[in-house]
Design a protein around this motif. Structure first.
Motif, PDB file in Angstrom:
ATOM      1  N   ILE A 170       0.572  -1.224   0.233  1.00  7.49           N
ATOM      2  CA  ILE A 170      -0.343   0.133   0.539  1.00  7.49           C
ATOM      3  C   ILE A 170       0.957   1.224  -0.104  1.00  7.49           C
ATOM      4  N   ASP A 171       0.829   1.918  -0.973  1.00  5.48           N
ATOM      5  CA  ASP A 171       1.678   3.470  -1.343  1.00  5.48           C
ATOM      6  C   ASP A 171       0.749   4.386  -0.606  1.00  5.48           C
ATOM      7  N   LEU A 172       1.390   5.695  -0.703  1.00  4.55           N
ATOM      8  CA  LEU A 172       0.646   7.076  -0.484  1.00  4.55           C
ATOM      9  C   LEU A 172       0.699   7.577  -1.485  1.00  4.55           C
ATOM     10  N   LEU A 173      -0.226   8.416  -1.464  1.00  6.03           N
ATOM     11  CA  LEU A 173      -1.057   9.436  -2.773  1.00  6.03           C
ATOM     12  C   LEU A 173      -1.268  10.769  -2.214  1.00  6.03           C
ATOM     13  N   VAL A 174      -0.345  11.849  -1.927  1.00  4.98           N
ATOM     14  CA  VAL A 174      -0.453  13.202  -2.051  1.00  4.98           C
ATOM     15  C   VAL A 174      -0.744  13.663  -3.491  1.00  4.98           C
ATOM     16  N   PRO A 175      -1.106  14.969  -2.747  1.00  3.79           N
ATOM     17  CA  PRO A 175      -1.162  16.168  -3.799  1.00  3.79           C
ATOM     18  C   PRO A 175       0.341  16.833  -3.590  1.00  3.79           C
ATOM     19  N   GLU A 176       0.636  17.186  -5.188  1.00  9.31           N
ATOM     20  CA  GLU A 176       2.057  17.890  -5.543  1.00  9.31           C
ATOM     21  C   GLU A 176       2.831  19.029  -4.775  1.00  9.31           C
ATOM     22  N   ASP A 177       1.597  19.841  -4.027  1.00  6.86           N
ATOM     23  CA  ASP A 177       2.739  20.575  -3.332  1.00  6.86           C
ATOM     24  C   ASP A 177       2.026  20.307  -1.744  1.00  6.86           C
ATOM     25  N   HIS A 178       2.252  18.700  -1.424  1.00  5.32           N
ATOM     26  CA  HIS A 178       2.470  18.634   0.148  1.00  5.32           C
ATOM     27  C   HIS A 178       3.824  18.512   0.253  1.00  5.32           C
ATOM     28  N   ARG A 179       3.532  18.410   1.795  1.00  6.42           N
ATOM     29  CA  ARG A 179       5.180  18.613   2.827  1.00  6.42           C
ATOM     30  C   ARG A 179       6.460  16.804   2.172  1.00  6.42           C
ATOM     31  N   PHE A 180       4.918  16.567   1.788  1.00  2.59           N
ATOM     32  CA  PHE A 180       5.741  14.692   1.663  1.00  2.59           C
ATOM     33  C   PHE A 180       6.051  14.804   0.638  1.00  2.59           C
ATOM     34  N   ALA A 181       5.442  15.513  -0.087  1.00  7.40           N
ATOM     35  CA  ALA A 181       6.044  14.825  -1.915  1.00  7.40           C
ATOM     36  C   ALA A 181       7.596  14.971  -2.318  1.00  7.40           C
TER      37      ALA A 181
END
Length: 318
Positions: A170-181
């Motif tokens: 299972i992977d994480l999906l975040v928006p492109e400007d997120h702190r994890f990006a």
């Protein structure tokens, strides 16, 4: 051939009502009820009895289901032996699976089967995990892929053989400007304060996420609920939250999101299993299809570990 009405009785045994069994088999409830009454009349025994709003099998009905399952297994053994005598591999084989398994596993397997065995007739059917057992017993499919957390207890029965195919991270999906990006990996501990987009409480996406986060001491704050991938990625891209998605589900392109591997001691994953009717494993058509599926699982690019990956092309198909 085994009397098809026996499989109707098995379905009623599995689902508890004639209506649910009929829906699973794409039949009308009245048609199923009529055929079961005809079968009972021919045998001169009661097969079903009312129990509140549901029906249950009588002792005679339960005994007949046991025999029907044994007959089905013997029939599969007979088919396997007969098919093995053929000089060329030919004929139909139907592969069932849930949507992400179709895109990442079943499709490449069928492409290979059509290339290597031109007389073989592989067919793909979308079948959700909870429907795998009935689809196998009714003959709708010959092989079925399912997620273990959804259906292991329902499918792992004496008349069905279950094989572990692969573990899907299972992977994480975040928006492109997120702190994890721009991270190469993120632990669930790091995401404890995030708002999540996940499935409803009864759906596998939420169950997987809840189990993994509870193991490290918190429950996710779910801000929005969606199981379908296109809807989930649209909300992630809009900054409405982050999500956890199976790796093979992200083989396509999705808008303005970043996919990041989860790290740490509690890395959620789902087990993808392969089910088939007992006695059919030695059927050359089915054995060849199993080999193709294993090759798809081993060679799937979608399952290879990676760092953050940005998807910025709009999908053309949902």
């Amino acid at each position: 051939m085994i009397d098809s009405r026996l499989n109707l009785l098995i379905a009623v045994c599995e689902y508890g009502t004639v209506t649910a069994a009929a829906e699973a088999l794409y039949r009308s409830p009245s048609g199923v009820s009529k055929q079961l009454k005809e079968l009972a009349a021919e045998l001169d025994v009661d097969l079903l009895e009312r129990h509140g709003r549901r029906v249950r099998l009588t002792p005679a009905g339960q005994r007949l289901v046991t025999h029907a399952r044994a007959l089905n297994a013997q029939w599969e053994t007979a088919l396997s032996d007969t098919t093995a005598a053929a000089r060329q591999l030919c004929g139909p084989v139907t592969l069932g699976g849930f949507p992400t398994a179709i895109s990442s596993l079943l499709t490449p397997a069928v492409v290979r089967l059509r290339k290597d065995h031109r007389l073989l007739q592989p067919v793909i059917k979308e079948v959700f995990s909870s429907e795998t057992l009935t689809a196998l017993e009714s003959g709708t499919i010959d092989l079925g892929l399912f997620v273990a957390d959804e259906a292991t207890s329902h499918v792992a029965d004496s008349h069905v053989e279950v094989i572990s195919l692969l573990d899907d991270p299972i992977d994480l999906l975040v928006p492109e400007d997120h702190r994890f990006a721009h991270s190469t990996g993120v632990s669930l501990e790091d995401a404890a304060d995030e708002e999540w987009i996940s499935g409803h409480a009864h759906q596998d996406a939420y169950i997987e996420l809840l189990a993994a986060t509870r193991a490290i001491g918190y429950a996710p704050r779910v801000a929005h609920f969606a199981q379908e991938l296109t809807a989930t990625t649209a909300m992630v891209a809009a900054g409405l939250g982050i999500s956890a998605v199976p790796r093979i589900a992200m083989s396509g392109l999705h808008p303005r999101v970043v996919q990041i591997p989860l790290t740490g001691d509690q890395m959620p994953r789902r087990r993808i299993m392969l089910a088939l009717r007992r006695g059919s494993h030695d059927n050359p058509r089915i054995a060849t299809a199993i080999t193709a599926l294993r090759d798809s699982a081993t060679g799937s690019e979608a399952l290879q570990p990676h760092g953050s990956v940005r998807h910025d092309t709009m999908p053309t198909d949902t």
